[in-house]
Enzyme design. Structure first.
Site, PDB file in Angstrom:
ATOM      1  N   SER A 156       0.803  -1.239   0.000  1.00  0.00           N
ATOM      2  CA  SER A 156       0.000   0.000   0.000  1.00  0.00           C
ATOM      3  C   SER A 156       0.828   1.278   0.000  1.00  0.00           C
ATOM      4  O   SER A 156       0.397   2.303   0.529  1.00  0.00           O
ATOM      5  CB  SER A 156      -0.965   0.042   1.200  1.00  0.00           C
ATOM      6  OG  SER A 156      -1.794  -1.068   1.184  1.00  0.00           O
ATOM      7  N   GLU A 165       5.281  -4.052 -13.191  1.00  0.00           N
ATOM      8  CA  GLU A 165       5.125  -3.874 -11.738  1.00  0.00           C
ATOM      9  C   GLU A 165       4.946  -5.244 -11.081  1.00  0.00           C
ATOM     10  O   GLU A 165       4.042  -6.000 -11.456  1.00  0.00           O
ATOM     11  CB  GLU A 165       3.890  -2.995 -11.470  1.00  0.00           C
ATOM     12  CG  GLU A 165       3.634  -2.805  -9.991  1.00  0.00           C
ATOM     13  CD  GLU A 165       2.248  -2.229  -9.685  1.00  0.00           C
ATOM     14  OE1 GLU A 165       1.568  -1.721 -10.609  1.00  0.00           O
ATOM     15  OE2 GLU A 165       1.843  -2.303  -8.522  1.00  0.00           O
ATOM     16  N   THR A 210      15.856   5.939   7.816  1.00  0.00           N
ATOM     17  CA  THR A 210      16.258   5.258   6.580  1.00  0.00           C
ATOM     18  C   THR A 210      16.479   3.749   6.753  1.00  0.00           C
ATOM     19  O   THR A 210      16.687   3.052   5.781  1.00  0.00           O
ATOM     20  CB  THR A 210      17.575   5.851   6.036  1.00  0.00           C
ATOM     21  OG1 THR A 210      18.622   5.552   6.970  1.00  0.00           O
ATOM     22  CG2 THR A 210      17.479   7.358   5.858  1.00  0.00           C
ATOM     23  N   CYS A 264     -24.608  -0.192 -14.437  1.00  0.00           N
ATOM     24  CA  CYS A 264     -24.780  -1.648 -14.460  1.00  0.00           C
ATOM     25  C   CYS A 264     -25.886  -2.076 -13.497  1.00  0.00           C
ATOM     26  O   CYS A 264     -27.052  -1.898 -13.810  1.00  0.00           O
ATOM     27  CB  CYS A 264     -23.444  -2.347 -14.205  1.00  0.00           C
ATOM     28  SG  CYS A 264     -23.446  -4.000 -14.928  1.00  0.00           S
ATOM     29  N   HIS A 273     -19.911  -0.191 -18.209  1.00  0.00           N
ATOM     30  CA  HIS A 273     -19.053   0.395 -17.168  1.00  0.00           C
ATOM     31  C   HIS A 273     -18.203   1.511 -17.781  1.00  0.00           C
ATOM     32  O   HIS A 273     -17.006   1.322 -18.024  1.00  0.00           O
ATOM     33  CB  HIS A 273     -18.160  -0.682 -16.544  1.00  0.00           C
ATOM     34  CG  HIS A 273     -18.904  -1.614 -15.662  1.00  0.00           C
ATOM     35  ND1 HIS A 273     -19.209  -1.307 -14.361  1.00  0.00           N
ATOM     36  CD2 HIS A 273     -19.448  -2.828 -15.908  1.00  0.00           C
ATOM     37  CE1 HIS A 273     -19.900  -2.312 -13.829  1.00  0.00           C
ATOM     38  NE2 HIS A 273     -20.051  -3.239 -14.749  1.00  0.00           N
ATOM     39  N   GLU A 319     -16.905   3.959 -16.472  1.00  0.00           N
ATOM     40  CA  GLU A 319     -15.821   4.418 -15.590  1.00  0.00           C
ATOM     41  C   GLU A 319     -14.459   3.870 -16.014  1.00  0.00           C
ATOM     42  O   GLU A 319     -13.434   4.493 -15.742  1.00  0.00           O
ATOM     43  CB  GLU A 319     -16.119   4.049 -14.135  1.00  0.00           C
ATOM     44  CG  GLU A 319     -16.082   2.557 -13.784  1.00  0.00           C
ATOM     45  CD  GLU A 319     -17.405   1.822 -13.985  1.00  0.00           C
ATOM     46  OE1 GLU A 319     -18.236   2.307 -14.784  1.00  0.00           O
ATOM     47  OE2 GLU A 319     -17.603   0.759 -13.361  1.00  0.00           O
TER      48      GLU A 319
HETATM   49  N1  GLN Z   1     -25.366  -8.323 -10.851  1.00  0.00           N
HETATM   50  C1  GLN Z   1     -25.738  -7.714 -12.097  1.00  0.00           C
HETATM   51  C2  GLN Z   1     -25.561  -8.658 -13.271  1.00  0.00           C
HETATM   52  O1  GLN Z   1     -24.813  -9.602 -13.187  1.00  0.00           O
HETATM   53  C3  GLN Z   1     -24.979  -6.427 -12.323  1.00  0.00           C
HETATM   54  C4  GLN Z   1     -23.492  -6.635 -12.460  1.00  0.00           C
HETATM   55  C5  GLN Z   1     -22.687  -5.372 -12.313  1.00  0.00           C
HETATM   56  O2  GLN Z   1     -23.179  -4.385 -11.795  1.00  0.00           O
HETATM   57  N2  GLN Z   1     -21.444  -5.396 -12.737  1.00  0.00           N
HETATM   58  O3  GLN Z   1     -26.140  -8.461 -14.289  1.00  0.00           O
END
Ligand code: GLN
Length: 540
Positions: free
Chosen positions: A15, A140, A186, A381, A507, A509
Site C-alpha cells: 500500500s 510492476e 532510513t 450496471c 461500465h 468508468e
Molecule cells: N449483478 C448484475 C448482473 O450480473 C450487475 C453486475 C454489475 O453491476 N457489474 O447483471
C-alpha cells in the site's frame, strides 16, 4: 518484444502506491514520446481477479478484451494510453495453469518440470509477449520483495536483466522512509534493499515514500547504504492535493531523465502540458459538489475505485472538486434513516455496479428519491437494473417487479438472464465481458453527452433488461436511449421529464481519464452543478 525493461518492485510494506508510481513513470515516458507497455504481476494463485470478492483486492478492472484484472490496470489506464488487455495482467495461477497444461501434453519431453527454468521461462515469455508492440515495458511486481509468492517472478526479472544487459533493463524500487520523533528514518529502506540484493536485484532507482520531501542529507545516507547513486534516490513524498500531480512531482525530481539516460534512450522533449492544465484546474476549483454513492461496500476505499476517479475527472474538467459521500445501501434498506436528512446537500446520486441482493432494496429507495425529487441520478450496471425495477414498481404499478438475481422464481422479472427470457440463441447465460458497441438514440441524453450516435463501452454482467416489459416501460416514460441492436439488448435508459436520470448497462468508468473525463460522467456532474445552483450550466 520491447527493447527496454523497467521492473517496479516494492519494499518494506504494501500500500505504498506502487501502481500509481509505475503508472506515473508511464505518464512521463509517454510524455517523452515513447511507446510503453504496462504489465502487472500478481503473485496470488487465482487465475484472475474475477472470482475475488471486493473485500480482497478492491475493484475488479475489466479490459476491453474482457479480462477481469487487478485494479492497478485501472491506474495504468488513467495515467497512460498504453493498450491494455488480458496479457497485461499476469498471475501465478495463469503461469502454473499453462505449465501444467504443457506438462500433461508431454511438451517438456520427459524432463522434470521445475520452478527454474520452466516457471521462470513462462514468466519471461509472458512479459515479452505483453510488451511486443512497445518500446519500453514497465513491469510492476505486486507484493513486497521478500514475499514467498513473488520469488519466481523476481527471479524472472533478474533473468531478463541479465539477458538484456544492464543498460537495457533496470529496477525501480519503491520504499518507505517514515518519520519517527521528527526525523526521517532510513533503516527500513536499508533492509528492504538488502532483501532485494539477496535475490539478485540491485535497485537502480529508489522511490522513497515519505511524509515530507527528502532532504539531501537523508538522500545521501540512503545512497551510501544501498549502493544507489545519490541523484537516483527520489523523494516520493505524500502529495496532499491529488494523485494526478505525482507525474509532475517525479519530473521535479528528474526521474524521467534518470530513466531515459540509464536506458540509453534519446532525451526527447517532455510535454506534460495536459497534466499541468489538470493541476491548474484543481487549484482553480473553488467550489465543491457533494455526490452520493449508494452501495454495499462503502467501508472499503478501493471497491469503486474507477467510479470515484471518473467522478473526480469530470469534476476537474468542470473546475469543481467532488466530495463523494458513500452511503450504505443496507442502512437505507432498513429504513433507519430519513432520506431527506441523508441526502441533504447532495447534488447527484450514483448507484454503482454490484452482485447479489444485499442492499438492493436500499438502492431502490435511493433511486425512487432521486426520481421523485428531480435529483440528478446516474446508474451503472446494477444501478441501471435497479432504476428499471424502481420504475416498474412505482410508475407501472408492478409491485413484484424484480430481478431473478435477487428473487428466485420472480413473478415479474423485469431483469433476468437471457435463457430465462427464452433467448439462449444469443449470448447465453454466462458473464458478458468486454467491449460492445451501443447505438444511441439521436435525441437522447446519451447521444448528446457522447456527441455521437454510437459508443463502445466495457461490460461485466449476467442479467439483462427483459424485453417483454419494454413497451410498457417506454410508454410510461422510461426511454431506452442506448441499445445493442444486433443482439436486441438494452444498453441504457433515461427518465423523461427529469433533469438528469440516466442508467447504463456498461461500465463507462473504465474509460475515463484525468486528461479526458468521460462524457457521461461529465454530463452527470454538469447536471449536479446545475441542481446545486453552483452555476447555470446547460446540459448540452
Ligand atoms: N449483478 C448484475 C448482473 O450480473 C450487475 C453486475 C454489475 O453491476 N457489474 O447483471
Amino acid at each position: 518484444m520491447a527493447e527496454k525493461f523497467i521492473f517496479v518492485t516494492g519494499g518494506v510494506c504494501s500500500s505504498l502506491g506502487k501502481g500509481i508510481a509505475a503508472a506515473s513513470l508511464g505518464t512521463l515516458l509517454e510524455a517523452h514520446g515513447y511507446k510503453v507497455s504496462m504489465i502487472k504481476i500478481d503473485p496470488y494463485i487465482n487465475v484472475d481477479a474475477g472470482t475475488m470478492s471486493p473485500f480482497q483486492h478492491g475493484e475488479v478492472f475489466v479490459t476491453d478484451d474482457g479480462a477481469e484484472t487487478d485494479l492497478d490496470l485501472g491506474n495504468y489506464s488513467r495515467f497512460t494510453n498504453a493498450k491494455l488487455s488480458g496479457g497485461n495482467s499476469i498471475t501465478t495461477g495463469q503461469i502454473y495453469q499453462e505449465v501444467i497444461r504443457k506438462e500433461r501434453k508431454g511438451e517438456y519431453l520427459g524432463k522434470c518440470v521445475q520452478v527454474i527454468p520452466h516457471i521462470t521461462d513462462e514468466i519471461c515469455q509472458r512479459i515479452y509477449q505483453a510488451s511486443a508492440e512497445a518500446e519500453i515495458a514497465i513491469v510492476e511486481v505486486g507484493g513486497t520483495v521478500g514475499d514467498i509468492e513473488s520469488i519466481p517472478f523476481l527471479e524472472g526479472c533478474r533473468q531478463i536483466i541479465l539477458r538484456k544487459g544492464h543498460a537495457n533493463a533496470m529496477t525501480v524500487h519503491l520504499t518507505l522512509v517514515p518519520e519517527v520523533g521528527g526525523e526521517l528514518k532510513t533503516k527500513l529502506t536499508q533492509h528492504a534493499v538488502k532483501e532485494s540484493l539477496a535475490i539478485g536485484l540491485q535497485p537502480d532507482i529508489l522511490l522513497c515514500r515519505s511524509p515530507e520531501p527528502l532532504d539531501s542529507s537523508t538522500k545521501r545516507k540512503i545512497a551510501h547504504f544501498t549502493n544507489v547513486c545519490e541523484n537516483a534516490v527520489i523523494s516520493a513524498h505524500n502529495e496532499p492535493s491529488h494523485i494526478y500531480r505525482i507525474p509532475l512531482n517525479y519530473r521535479a525530481e528528474r526521474l524521467d531523465r534518470l530513466v531515459v539516460e540509464h536506458l540509453g534512450l534519446e532525451v526527447t522533449p517532455l510535454d506534460l502540458s495536459a497534466w499541468e492544465e489538470l493541476d491548474r484546474n484543481y487549484r482553480q476549483a473553488g467550489l465543491s459538489l457533494d455526490i452520493g454513492m449508494v452501495g454495499k461496500y462503502i467501508d472499503l476505499p478501493d471497491t469503486y475505485k474507477s467510479i470515484d476517479e471518473a467522478l473526480i475527472h469530470a469534476g476537474l474538467s468542470e473546475k469543481l472538486r467532488i466530495n463523494i459521500r458513500k452511503i450504505d445501501a443496507e442502512q437505507l434498506e432498513k429504513g433507519e434513516v430519513d432520506p431527506d436528512e441523508l441526502f441533504l446537500g447532495i447534488s447527484g446520486l450514483l448507484v454503482p455496479g454490484g452482485f447479489g441482493n444485499r442492499g438492493v432494496e436500499g438502492m431502490i429507495h435511493a433511486v425512487h428519491y432521486a426520481r421523485r425529487n428531480g435529483l440528478p441520478f446516474f446508474g451503472i450496471c446494477l444501478g441501471m437494473q435497479v432504476m428499471v425495477i424502481e420504475f416498474a414498481r412505482h410508475v407501472l404499478g408492478i409491485a413484484e417487479a424484480n430481478s431473478t438475481e435477487f428473487v428466485e422464481n420472480c413473478r415479474e422479472p423485469v431483469i433476468s438472464l437471457l435463457e430465462e427470457q427464452g433467448r439462449i440463441d444469443i449470448l447465453g447465460g454466462s458473464m458478458r465481458l468486454g467491449l460492445s458497441t451501443m447505438e444511441l438514440e439521436p435525441t437522447g441524453k446519451f447521444a448528446r453527452a457522447y456527441g455521437a450516435t454510437e459508443a463502445k463501452e466495457v461490460h461485466r454482467h449476467r442479467y439483462e433488461v427483459n424485453n417483454a416489459y419494454l413497451e410498457r416501460l417506454e410508454s410510461a416514460g422510461l426511454t431506452i436511449s442506448a441499445r445493442y441492436s444486433s443482439q436486441n439488448l438494452v444498453e441504457g435508459c433515461e427518465w423523461q421529464g427529469h433533469p438528469f436520470g440516466l442508467g447504463t448497462q456498461a461500465h463507462p468508468e473504465f474509460h475515463s481519464q484525468p486528461v479526458g473525463a468521460h462524457p457521461l460522467f461529465r454530463a452527470f456532474i454538469q447536471a449536479g452543478a446545475e441542481y446545486a445552483g453552483v452555476r447555470q450550466i446547460s446540459v448540452r
